[in-house]
Design a protein around this motif. Structure first.
Motif, short mmCIF file in Angstrom:
data_model
loop_
_atom_site.label_atom_id
_atom_site.label_comp_id
_atom_site.label_asym_id
_atom_site.label_seq_id
_atom_site.Cartn_x
_atom_site.Cartn_y
_atom_site.Cartn_z
N ALA A 1 -1.13 43.46 -52.44
CA ALA A 1 -2.15 42.34 -53.20
C ALA A 1 -2.14 41.14 -51.94
N LEU A 2 -0.96 40.67 -51.69
CA LEU A 2 -0.93 39.58 -50.40
C LEU A 2 -1.82 39.95 -49.47
N PHE A 3 -1.49 41.18 -48.88
CA PHE A 3 -2.01 41.67 -47.61
C PHE A 3 -3.50 41.68 -47.60
N PHE A 4 -3.96 42.25 -48.79
CA PHE A 4 -5.40 42.47 -48.88
C PHE A 4 -6.17 41.29 -49.07
N ILE A 5 -5.57 40.28 -49.67
CA ILE A 5 -6.22 39.01 -50.05
C ILE A 5 -6.23 38.22 -48.62
N SER A 6 -5.26 38.11 -47.85
CA SER A 6 -5.14 37.37 -46.50
C SER A 6 -5.99 38.01 -45.63
N ILE A 7 -6.03 39.53 -45.49
CA ILE A 7 -7.00 40.05 -44.59
C ILE A 7 -8.31 39.88 -44.87
N GLY A 8 -8.68 39.61 -46.48
CA GLY A 8 -9.95 39.69 -46.82
C GLY A 8 -10.63 38.30 -45.99
N MET A 9 -9.92 37.44 -45.79
CA MET A 9 -10.64 35.99 -45.22
C MET A 9 -10.79 36.55 -43.59
N VAL A 10 -10.05 37.19 -43.17
CA VAL A 10 -10.49 37.86 -41.64
C VAL A 10 -11.77 38.71 -41.62
N GLU A 11 -11.78 39.50 -42.61
CA GLU A 11 -13.00 40.17 -42.70
C GLU A 11 -14.43 39.43 -43.02
N LEU A 12 -14.04 38.36 -43.80
CA LEU A 12 -15.33 37.61 -44.10
C LEU A 12 -15.70 36.88 -42.86
N LYS A 13 -14.81 36.42 -42.04
CA LYS A 13 -14.87 35.71 -40.76
C LYS A 13 -15.47 36.80 -39.76
N ALA A 14 -15.05 37.79 -39.50
CA ALA A 14 -15.50 38.91 -38.73
C ALA A 14 -16.94 39.12 -39.10
N MET A 15 -17.29 39.08 -40.32
CA MET A 15 -18.87 39.43 -40.67
C MET A 15 -19.67 38.24 -40.31
N GLY A 16 -19.15 37.07 -40.41
CA GLY A 16 -19.94 35.81 -40.00
C GLY A 16 -20.11 35.96 -38.26
N LEU A 17 -19.33 36.34 -37.61
CA LEU A 17 -19.32 36.53 -36.19
C LEU A 17 -20.37 37.67 -35.90
N ILE A 18 -20.38 38.80 -36.49
CA ILE A 18 -21.23 39.91 -36.36
C ILE A 18 -22.67 39.39 -36.85
N ARG A 19 -22.88 38.65 -37.71
CA ARG A 19 -24.03 38.15 -38.39
C ARG A 19 -24.72 37.27 -37.17
N SER A 20 -23.95 36.28 -36.48
CA SER A 20 -24.51 35.41 -35.59
C SER A 20 -24.67 36.12 -34.18
N GLY A 21 -23.95 37.01 -33.70
CA GLY A 21 -24.28 37.79 -32.88
C GLY A 21 -25.73 38.62 -32.95
N VAL A 22 -25.89 39.12 -33.98
CA VAL A 22 -26.97 39.91 -34.32
C VAL A 22 -28.28 38.90 -34.02
N MET A 23 -28.24 37.83 -34.83
CA MET A 23 -29.17 36.87 -34.94
C MET A 23 -29.49 36.49 -33.51
N SER A 24 -28.50 36.10 -32.72
CA SER A 24 -28.63 35.76 -31.33
C SER A 24 -29.32 36.76 -30.47
N LEU A 25 -29.05 38.10 -30.68
CA LEU A 25 -29.37 39.33 -29.88
C LEU A 25 -30.96 39.35 -30.36
N ILE A 26 -31.29 39.40 -31.40
CA ILE A 26 -32.62 39.63 -31.90
C ILE A 26 -33.78 38.55 -31.52
N SER A 27 -33.18 37.46 -31.42
CA SER A 27 -34.01 36.20 -31.27
C SER A 27 -33.91 35.91 -29.84
N GLY A 28 -33.16 36.77 -28.91
CA GLY A 28 -33.00 36.43 -27.61
C GLY A 28 -32.41 35.04 -27.24
#
Length: 291
Positions: free
Chosen positions: A48-75
């Motif tokens: 439980a402690l691990f999944f909750i902690s790693i969850g915040m890393v997963e959320l941040k990783a998704m934020g980085l992916i979205r930012s990268g995709v938006m940057s890519l498609i918008s040139g």
């Protein structure tokens, strides 16, 4: 909206408070149901402690992916802030569960099933945090709720998503009952389909003031594309799960040769030895007193 709470004279972000509460409720629920999945107290707590902690890393990783995709498609014209994005858990949770299963010796299907309800429970708190914070709001709506970020009334899309997440949790809790006889490993893809369908629909009620956010591909925005990919992947997951006879049974016993199991066994053996030594010491002390 309540962006901050005053706790003991200190202003704390409502987002932090809600995520903390979500983590606490998820931890308690997972710990209390540990016997259903044959988890020891130690293993349930660490999971439980691990999944909750790693969850915040997963959320941040998704934020980085979205930012990268938006940057890519918008040139490079539009680069959004790489803030935490809750959909990251949907994408990365199976990968994390698989890696944990290798280390711990528990079957992957057992691990991913056991934490599905808590995953979407955490979503409910996260979406409620967004609603209270006023971020990621809906379109302008005179009968809606006030948004500090927008500066007016908007459609309560985050509140609707909160209710959707609660609905997913309720369905998962019901389906987890043995009488439904679902194959182990079914709960996460089912939860993903239910959540993604709801999220796809609610995206039409979101407000985006940047054109790049509105239409990424075939009239769908970034999150709707993620939903479609997740739904298709989950359907394939379920088909593979029920088509293959070898997945009909799943052992809830951990592999005794796995490193995690060996460490756990060593811990409990040492604990038992200490208790035995303590009892022997107490017994010897009593005998000396009698003499």
């Amino acid at each position: 909206m309540y962006q901050y709470l005053n706790i003991f004279g200190k202003e704390i972000s409502i987002v932090i408070v809600m995520y903390a509460l979500g983590g606490l409720f998820s931890l308690l629920n997972f710990y209390l149901k540990r016997e259903r999945y044959n988890y020891s107290k130690l293993r349930a707590l660490l999971y439980a402690l691990f999944f909750i902690s790693i969850g915040m890393v997963e959320l941040k990783a998704m934020g980085l992916i979205r930012s990268g995709v938006m940057s890519l498609i918008s040139g490079g014209e539009y680069i959004p802030d790489a803030s935490v994005r809750i959909y990251g858990t949907v994408i990365f949770q199976p990968i994390v569960a698989y890696l944990i299963s290798i280390f711990s010796g528990d079957k992957f299907r057992k691990v991913i099933d056991s934490f599905t309800a808590e995953t979407y429970m955490y979503f409910a708190f996260g979406k409620l945090a967004c609603h209270l914070n006023g971020c990621c709001h809906g379109f302008p709506f005179e009968n809606g709720v006030h948004s500090i970020v927008y500066g007016g009334k908007v459609f309560p899309v985050q509140l609707c998503e909160t209710i959707s997440a609660v609905f997913v949790v309720a369905v998962i809790v019901v389906l987890a009952n043995k009488r439904f006889k679902l194959r182990t490993g079914s709960l996460f893809p089912i939860g993903t389909i239910l959540y993604s369908v709801g999220r796809f629909i609610w995206e039409y009620f979101r407000y985006y003031d940047v054109e790049w956010e509105k239409n990424v591909l075939l009239g769908m925005n970034f999150w709707q594309i993620c939903c479609v990919i997740s739904i298709i992947s989950s359907i394939i997951w379920l088909i593979a799960l029920y088509k293959n006879p070898k997945y009909e049974y799943c052992s809830f016993e951990a592999d005794p040769e796995a490193l995690g199991t060996k460490l756990e066994t060593k811990y409990y053996n040492r604990k038992k030895q200490k208790e035995n030594d303590k009892r022997k010491t107490a017994k010897n002390t009593k005998q000396k007193i009698k003499k």
